[in-house]
Design a protein around this motif. Sequence first.
Motif, PDB file in Angstrom:
ATOM      1  N   PHE A   1      -4.491   3.288 -11.833  1.00  0.00           N
ATOM      2  CA  PHE A   1      -4.265   1.950 -11.282  1.00  0.00           C
ATOM      3  C   PHE A   1      -5.622   1.356 -10.913  1.00  0.00           C
ATOM      4  O   PHE A   1      -6.338   1.934 -10.078  1.00  0.00           O
ATOM      5  CB  PHE A   1      -3.364   2.010 -10.045  1.00  0.00           C
TER       6      PHE A   1
ATOM      7  N   GLY B   1      -0.718  -0.830 -14.137  1.00  0.00           N
ATOM      8  CA  GLY B   1      -1.373   0.449 -14.367  1.00  0.00           C
ATOM      9  C   GLY B   1      -1.311   0.871 -15.822  1.00  0.00           C
ATOM     10  O   GLY B   1      -0.876   0.121 -16.696  1.00  0.00           O
TER      11      GLY B   1
ATOM     12  N   LEU C   1      -2.801   3.374  -3.186  1.00  0.00           N
ATOM     13  CA  LEU C   1      -2.751   2.437  -4.301  1.00  0.00           C
ATOM     14  C   LEU C   1      -1.704   1.377  -3.996  1.00  0.00           C
ATOM     15  O   LEU C   1      -0.907   1.508  -3.063  1.00  0.00           O
ATOM     16  CB  LEU C   1      -2.461   3.148  -5.623  1.00  0.00           C
TER      17      LEU C   1
ATOM     18  N   THR D   1      -7.801   4.275  -9.185  1.00  0.00           N
ATOM     19  CA  THR D   1      -7.208   5.487  -8.615  1.00  0.00           C
ATOM     20  C   THR D   1      -6.446   6.194  -9.726  1.00  0.00           C
ATOM     21  O   THR D   1      -5.642   5.577 -10.418  1.00  0.00           O
ATOM     22  CB  THR D   1      -6.251   5.151  -7.463  1.00  0.00           C
TER      23      THR D   1
ATOM     24  N   ASP E   1     -10.257   9.244  -6.767  1.00  0.00           N
ATOM     25  CA  ASP E   1     -10.396   7.842  -6.365  1.00  0.00           C
ATOM     26  C   ASP E   1     -11.852   7.439  -6.505  1.00  0.00           C
ATOM     27  O   ASP E   1     -12.763   8.170  -6.095  1.00  0.00           O
ATOM     28  CB  ASP E   1      -9.924   7.669  -4.923  1.00  0.00           C
TER      29      ASP E   1
ATOM     30  N   LYS F   1      -8.496  -0.939  -9.201  1.00  0.00           N
ATOM     31  CA  LYS F   1      -8.640  -1.482  -7.845  1.00  0.00           C
ATOM     32  C   LYS F   1      -8.516  -2.984  -7.859  1.00  0.00           C
ATOM     33  O   LYS F   1      -8.952  -3.658  -8.779  1.00  0.00           O
ATOM     34  CB  LYS F   1      -9.998  -1.067  -7.268  1.00  0.00           C
TER      35      LYS F   1
ATOM     36  N   ARG G   1       0.842  -1.204   0.000  1.00  0.00           N
ATOM     37  CA  ARG G   1       0.000   0.000   0.000  1.00  0.00           C
ATOM     38  C   ARG G   1       0.873   1.248   0.000  1.00  0.00           C
ATOM     39  O   ARG G   1       1.831   1.344   0.766  1.00  0.00           O
ATOM     40  CB  ARG G   1      -0.920   0.004   1.224  1.00  0.00           C
TER      41      ARG G   1
END
Length: 329
Positions: free
Chosen positions: A327, A309, A220, A259, A254, A329, A185
């Motif tokens: 990117f 991504g 992300l 994101t 987001d 989820k 994260r």
Amino acid sequence: MLRNREFRRFAVLFALMSAAAVTAGFAISPAAAVLAAAIAVAFGAAFFVFTRNRYKRIARLSGQIDRVLHNADYLSFEEAEEGELSILNSEISKMTLRIREQNQELRREKSNLAASLADIAHQLRTPLTSAGLILPLLADCPEEGERKVLAREAEELLVRMDWLLTSLLKISRLDAGIVEFQRRRIAVDELIRAALRPLLIPMELHGIRLQVRVPEGVELWGDFGWLSEAVENILKNCLESAGDNGRIEIACSDNPLFTELTVRDSGAGFEPEDLPRLFDRFYRGKTAGASGYGIGLALCRMIITGQGGSVTAGNHPQGGAVFSIRFPK
């Protein structure tokens, strides 16, 4: 066919069985012996014709495979009836097409490698030539102030060459697939601060106004070190494009699907013909003022796509260039 040991064994076994059947037929009656002999001859002839045809088709397939191994440009596999040879024919056809595609890809990669090596040589030759011109001037320059200017220019050239070689090494590692991205994260605001840190002084020197809009708590998944370098390369591009007293805006959004991080500058934007090739390696644009080596954005795309991504670039409706990193989820 007689070169096949299994066929020879079968022929001998069939001859012995036929002789035994004819002998048993004579024990019953001459008519039975003639019938047994006729059946044996008919069956043997049918088996011989059928086996010979199979061997011919196998020989043709073998010839096709041999031509594949010798890089034949055109191959045509005949349609076979349903059966084992048809399945084999189909599989060989698939193999041939796959080998042909791989050969074409290898040719393209070889051509791209040759072009890349030529570009690398050209990119390295430019600062080396400049440094070679500066050093004699530095040695013969009597004024201390001018010597300092020349020494600073030589140092800048060495820094540019170091960045170029480092970036090329990173690209080669990514191409070879030996980079393992760490997934964890990442707080987006922390990522942006890390990417901005090396550029704060150049931004201040050029009077760049910076605006960052990132909601708290947005995260992300990815490799922090590599992603911060990718964002830094985009910011470098925007810094060069914005020019003196320009503006750079960084925003993050987001939603349940992805994101998104966007970076916009107040520069002139991109030429329409440059848009499809902005992330191509060594591409520097058609404009006369295009600078740089054409490596930063290529490295940026490799880093981002390598972590699942996507990155795009375009012209903002209100002017300037805009980069978008997403990117899922």
